[in-house]
Write a protein that holds these residues in place. Structure first.
Motif, PDB file in Angstrom:
ATOM      1  N   GLU A 203     -51.860  30.771  22.080  1.00 31.80           N
ATOM      2  CA  GLU A 203     -51.723  32.183  21.716  1.00 31.80           C
ATOM      3  C   GLU A 203     -50.628  32.858  22.540  1.00 31.80           C
ATOM      4  O   GLU A 203     -49.980  33.800  22.072  1.00 31.80           O
ATOM      5  N   ASP A 206     -46.870  31.844  20.695  1.00 30.31           N
ATOM      6  CA  ASP A 206     -47.204  31.574  19.294  1.00 30.31           C
ATOM      7  C   ASP A 206     -46.041  31.836  18.338  1.00 30.31           C
ATOM      8  O   ASP A 206     -46.236  32.306  17.216  1.00 30.31           O
ATOM      9  N   ASP A 207     -44.832  31.501  18.769  1.00 27.68           N
ATOM     10  CA  ASP A 207     -43.653  31.774  17.940  1.00 27.68           C
ATOM     11  C   ASP A 207     -43.688  31.033  16.611  1.00 27.68           C
ATOM     12  O   ASP A 207     -43.247  31.563  15.581  1.00 27.68           O
ATOM     13  N   TYR A 209     -46.343  30.122  14.835  1.00 26.54           N
ATOM     14  CA  TYR A 209     -47.315  30.826  13.987  1.00 26.54           C
ATOM     15  C   TYR A 209     -46.676  32.065  13.375  1.00 26.54           C
ATOM     16  O   TYR A 209     -46.777  32.303  12.172  1.00 26.54           O
ATOM     17  N   ARG A 210     -45.981  32.846  14.187  1.00 26.96           N
ATOM     18  CA  ARG A 210     -45.335  34.063  13.702  1.00 26.96           C
ATOM     19  C   ARG A 210     -44.151  33.749  12.788  1.00 26.96           C
ATOM     20  O   ARG A 210     -43.857  34.498  11.863  1.00 26.96           O
ATOM     21  N   SER A 211     -43.496  32.630  13.036  1.00 22.31           N
ATOM     22  CA  SER A 211     -42.370  32.237  12.188  1.00 22.31           C
ATOM     23  C   SER A 211     -42.822  31.940  10.762  1.00 22.31           C
ATOM     24  O   SER A 211     -42.130  32.271   9.795  1.00 22.31           O
ATOM     25  N   ILE A 213     -45.282  33.322   9.273  1.00 26.02           N
ATOM     26  CA  ILE A 213     -45.618  34.609   8.648  1.00 26.02           C
ATOM     27  C   ILE A 213     -44.361  35.353   8.206  1.00 26.02           C
ATOM     28  O   ILE A 213     -44.273  35.867   7.092  1.00 26.02           O
ATOM     29  N   SER A 214     -43.352  35.389   9.079  1.00 23.12           N
ATOM     30  CA  SER A 214     -42.145  36.170   8.789  1.00 23.12           C
ATOM     31  C   SER A 214     -41.152  35.425   7.904  1.00 23.12           C
ATOM     32  O   SER A 214     -40.320  36.033   7.236  1.00 23.12           O
ATOM     33  N   GLU A 218     -38.913  32.882  14.964  1.00 21.64           N
ATOM     34  CA  GLU A 218     -39.268  33.918  15.936  1.00 21.64           C
ATOM     35  C   GLU A 218     -39.160  33.353  17.354  1.00 21.64           C
ATOM     36  O   GLU A 218     -39.271  32.150  17.576  1.00 21.64           O
ATOM     37  N   ASN A 220     -40.381  33.771  21.552  1.00 17.94           N
ATOM     38  CA  ASN A 220     -41.410  34.301  22.442  1.00 17.94           C
ATOM     39  C   ASN A 220     -40.800  35.251  23.458  1.00 17.94           C
ATOM     40  O   ASN A 220     -39.829  34.903  24.137  1.00 17.94           O
ATOM     41  N   ARG A 251     -53.896  28.876  16.390  1.00 17.31           N
ATOM     42  CA  ARG A 251     -53.664  29.368  17.747  1.00 17.31           C
ATOM     43  C   ARG A 251     -54.916  29.174  18.607  1.00 17.31           C
ATOM     44  O   ARG A 251     -56.038  29.399  18.142  1.00 17.31           O
TER      45      ARG A 251
END
Length: 311
Positions: A203, A206-207, A209-211, A213-214, A218, A220, A251
């Protein structure tokens, strides 16, 4: 990227790597209500899977490129792998390492013949210093994870796992820079009958995980995780593979990482590092999905300072 190149990669690097064991644990199977097969890359040369990609990357160079050396930036495991691979192939290796990299990993790099250049502990400093050395020494830059030859090399661990257990439902890996995850995804696509790949990620970093989504890579802003090998971000070579094919990125928090790491130490009597424990923590967190399935886990490495354990 294609299956034939993958097969050629595997045969090319075989003389330079170990075929690591696959272990099982009845107690962990009972805890998770499933069958788990641990691909133990902590028993790989230099103590981590990254020896596979490092060897393949150097073997892909021309004689002229090898004569001028290689350079990379790494917090530890790829640093060690490239240093040993370079030593075995008579190539000079320049290794940019963040100042907060574990002492045990810095000492290993030196023992393997790598030339360490320290930098501030952030991705910009790592990349800038590696670029400086690349220009100054005319060395070839080999990215620890965002490099085709590295991705193919890392995926050979999953090829071996699938050769031993071809009916797996899922393979879990940790994700940091994305080389192991992308390589595992490709191996599952080419060499399995529908095996899906899931990644575990801290967590606190979590780049990936966010990548997902976007839809973009992404970065960190902080990376306050014990899993020092997972503090990097995805790249333009591995992200498209991950984005298209990964089943999910799960995560896990720091307590879950420590619990998973301790569980493996206690129940299986093997040493794994926090980055490896992230994949185990993801399995423990996802019991509903994996119940009564056959699960593979890539234990990515076992390089840790035993005088500074989190438990």
């Amino acid at each position: 990227m294609d299956k034939l190149t993958f097969q050629n990669t595997y045969h090319l690097i075989k003389p330079y790597i170990h075929r690591t064991p696959v272990l099982t644990s009845q107690s962990l199977n009972a805890i998770c209500e499933t069958e788990i097969f641990f691909k133990c890359e902590n028993f790989q040369k230099t103590g981590a899977f990254k020896m596979r990609g490092a060897v393949n990357a150097i073997l892909s160079l021309t004689d002229v490129q090898r004569s001028k050396g290689v350079v990379t930036h790494s917090s530890g495991n790829f640093a060690q792998a490239l240093s040993l691979a370079a030593k075995n192939l008579n190539v000079k290796a320049y290794i940019v390492m963040p100042s907060n990299a574990p002492k045990v990993k810095k000492e290993a790099v030196k023992n393997y013949g790598g030339i360490i250049i320290e930098c501030d502990p952030n991705i910009n400093a790592r990349e800038n210093e590696a670029l400086r050395i690349q220009k100054e020494k005319k060395a070839t830059f080999i990215h620890p994870s965002n490099h085709d030859a590295v991705i193919y090399g890392q995926g050979t661990a999953a090829i071996e796992l699938l050769e031993d257990y071809g009916d797996l439902d899922y393979i879990f890996t940790p994700v940091g820079g994305g080389g192991l995850l992308a390589g595992t995804i490709l191996a599952a696509n080419y060499f399995s009958n529908g095996c899906k790949v899931i990644a575990g990620e801290p967590e606190e970093a979590d780049d990936a995980y966010r990548s997902l989504i976007s839809g973009n890579i992404e970065i960190n802003k902080t990376s306050n995780t014990l899993a020092d090998g997972l503090r990097t971000h995805l790249g333009d070579r591995n992200f498209p593979i991950i984005k298209e094919y990964v089943e999910e990125i799960i995560r896990v928090d720091e307590k879950e990482i420590i619990k998973a790491m301790q569980l493996i130490w206690e129940r299986m009597k093997i040493i794994i590092e926090p980055s490896s424990a992230v994949a185990v923590a993801a399995v423990l967190k996802d019991k509903k999905r994996i119940k009564n399935k056959k699960i593979g886990i890539i234990i990515s490495g076992g390089n840790i300072d035993v005088s500074n354990l989190p438990f």
